[in-house]
Enzyme design. Structure first.
Site, PDB file in Angstrom:
ATOM      1  CD  GLU A  47      33.472  59.089 187.440  1.00 16.01           C
ATOM      2  OE1 GLU A  47      34.060  57.936 187.543  1.00 16.01           O
ATOM      3  OE2 GLU A  47      33.723  60.014 186.821  1.00 16.01           O
ATOM      4  CG  PHE A 109      46.358  54.035 191.342  1.00 16.19           C
ATOM      5  CD1 PHE A 109      46.848  55.107 190.544  1.00 16.19           C
ATOM      6  CD2 PHE A 109      45.397  52.999 191.389  1.00 16.19           C
ATOM      7  CE1 PHE A 109      46.265  55.050 189.347  1.00 16.19           C
ATOM      8  CE2 PHE A 109      44.608  53.292 190.076  1.00 16.19           C
ATOM      9  CZ  PHE A 109      45.231  54.337 189.026  1.00 16.19           C
ATOM     10  CD  GLN A 110      41.723  55.248 190.006  1.00 17.69           C
ATOM     11  OE1 GLN A 110      41.136  54.447 190.704  1.00 17.69           O
ATOM     12  NE2 GLN A 110      41.678  55.791 189.039  1.00 17.69           N
ATOM     13  CE  LYS A 159      39.300  46.166 195.079  1.00 21.21           C
ATOM     14  NZ  LYS A 159      40.339  46.481 194.159  1.00 21.21           N
ATOM     15  CG  MET A 461      22.687  84.816 182.715  1.00 17.99           C
ATOM     16  SD  MET A 461      21.327  85.974 182.338  1.00 17.99           S
ATOM     17  CE  MET A 461      19.866  84.602 182.544  1.00 17.99           C
TER      18      MET A 461
END
Length: 548
Positions: A47, A109-110, A159, A461
């Protein structure tokens, strides 16, 4: 139609042709609607890659980028990309799925409070739990992302809203963006300071790019013939043939740029924010100068440096109305002397590849509309110093947040946005590993990004700072156990080759640029090569360290 179908319809209405994302449970209804919805979807392999591809798409095209993710870890993986877009003021709309409305707040969940998480790194965030609000919210998201000072907007959609049948969505009452009225008194004061100036300096930032004011800036420079310096985000705004351009200023800026800013009597900052990497020790920055500061965001005016003439307005409105200074001949002569005295040299001793020389060769030979993307580190600063983009949208780099792993997905998004232009990623071995899974996206879609991997087997760096400021205590910067990058690329059906000495540079670049698809040019460079000059932390900009 279902809410999910209305999401796709809203994207089409906004002119969105391509979105980047990764599916999951809470966003699955939208993915079902995308299946035959007429909007192209690019499956990224993480993502974060989707968010940064959307940033690359937006910056290369001037249109908003769109990314999708599911709830929970999908949404949290977008956060770094949203923060990157926020710091660099990039118009991105992120759409995430959320658990069903009755489950919000139950630790389902999630489930994660992505609205709360995103507030610090977005311009605005929405949570949609009422189906009737869906399309109006999406329309508002695009308006907010693109108006004023651009930035990322998150729309989190429950959802059950995606699944609901919505016969007639509520029409949005989104007022059309209006321009910021120009304060005539502020402009008059600014012009009075400009006309009195004998040692003026124009300081150009990324706001010129965001405000699509490059043409107006170039017109003003043609009219005023003023010396000019640029920030990292402003690179490409000044015409590459303009004779009074001194390059980038700041920590790794040119010596000419830093010396000139420190000696000017008037600093005209346009679309810039006096970032610490530009100013060095703030109270020593441009110590002899009065300041005219023009910016669309009033919050930036007087935030870090008090301006004698702050002007809150759109640059396209102000630049044509700015006066021209009475620049003294002695100042022009001094600026020209600094340009000549401190011009870059590329005659590096030995046979090893000197990264600045390779990048200068690339810059001189690439087609004019080539897009250069970078990751973050030494290679990023070398690109800023030695590659000259013809337009600002042709250089994509993570400036404000400094996100390692930015380059590959951003280059991917740029190539999707501009399929007929060459897109070259310049990366380092540390940054490349951060989002290397996106090689799978290049393979899946045949996205023809050319990759120059400057490999010093170090976190370059950080290693440089450890050498200079931490008594050469090289803690966790040795990457000599890197994989064989050419073998790794071949696993993704991406060809490439390795060069090790300066005589191979021309042939290597020619082979890479001549290949029709994605390609990896692996470049071995010296592990102890540093970026010069360098303004040490806490020092004034004239106190530059240089290679001994």
């Amino acid at each position: 139609m279902t809410g999910a179908q209305w999401v796709v319809e809203a994207l089409r209405k906004q002119g969105v042709e391509t979105v980047f994302g990764y599916p999951g449970g809470a966003i699955m209804p939208v993915y079902d609607a995308l299946y035959d919805g007429g909007v192209e979807h690019i499956l990224c392999r993480h993502e974060q890659g989707a968010a940064m591809a959307a940033i690359g798409y937006a910056r290369a095209s001037g249109r908003p980028g769109v990314c999708l993710a599911t709830s929970g870890p999908g949404a949290t993986n977008l956060i770094t990309g949203l923060a990157d877009a926020m710091m660099d003021s990039v118009p991105v709309v992120a759409i995430t799925g959320q658990v069903a409305s009755p489950l919000i707040g139950t630790d389902a969940f999630q489930e994660i409070d992505v609205l709360g998480l995103s507030l610090a790194c977005t311009k605005h965030s929405f949570l949609v739990t009422d189906p009737a609000d869906l399309t109006a919210t999406l329309e508002k998201a695009f308006v907010v992302a693109q108006s004023g000072r651009p930035g990322p907007v998150l729309v989190d959609i429950a959802k059950d809203v995606q699944q609901a049948l919505i016969p007639a969505p509520r029409e949005a009452s989104v007022p059309a963006p209006t321009g910021i009225p120009l304060d005539a008194v502020a402009l008059e004061h600014a012009n009075a300071l400009i006309q009195k100036s004998e040692r003026p300096m124009l300081y150009v930032g990324g706001g010129v790019v965001l405000g699509k004011a490059t043409a107006a800036l170039r017109d003003y420079l043609t009219r005023s013939q003023m010396p000019v310096v640029s920030t990292l985000k402003g690179l490409g705004t000044v015409n590459k043939d303009y004779p009074h351009y001194l390059g980038m200023l700041g920590m790794h800026g040119t010596k000419a740029a830093n010396l000139a800013v420190q000696q000017c009597d008037l600093l005209i900052a346009v679309g810039a924010r006096f970032d610490d990497r530009v100013t060095g020790k703030l109270d020593t920055f441009a110590p002899h100068a009065k300041v005219v500061h023009v910016d669309i965001d009033a919050a930036e005016l007087n935030k870090l440096r008090r301006a004698q003439a702050p002007v809150c307005a759109e640059l396209n409105t102000v630049l044509p109305k700015l006066a021209t200074p009475n620049t003294s001949p002695a100042w022009r002569e001094q600026v020209h002397h600094w340009q000549q005295q401190h011009a870059w040299r590329y005659d590096h001793p030995g046979d090893a590849i000197y990264a600045p020389a390779l990048l200068k060769t690339l810059s001189d030979s690439m087609p004019a509309q080539t897009v250069i993307a970078t990751d973050v580190g030494q290679h990023q600063m070398w690109v800023a110093q030695h590659v000259t983009p013809s337009e600002p949208e042709n250089l994509l780099t993570s400036a404000g947040l400094g996100t390692m792993g930015f380059g590959l997905p951003a280059a991917m998004g740029a190539k999707i946005a501009r399929p007929h232009d060459e897109v070259v990623l310049v990366t380092g071995d540390g940054s490349f590993m951060m989002n290397i899974q996106e090689l799978g996206t290049l393979k899946r879609r045949g996205i023809g990004v050319k990759i120059i991997l400057l490999d010093n087997q170090r976190l370059g760096m950080v290693r440089q700072w450890q050498q200079l400021f931490f008594d050469q205590r090289y803690s966790e910067t040795n990457l000599s156990d890197n994989p064989d990058f050419l073998t790794l690329a071949r696993a993704f059906d991406i060809p490439g080759h390795r060069i090790r000495c300066k005589e191979e540079i021309h042939a290597g670049l020619t082979m890479m640029m001549g290949h029709p698809g994605p390609y990896l040019l692996h470049v071995a460079i010296d592990e102890m090569e540093n970026v010069w000059p360098l303004v040490p932390p806490g020092a004034a900009n004239q106190q530059m360290m240089e290679q001994s």
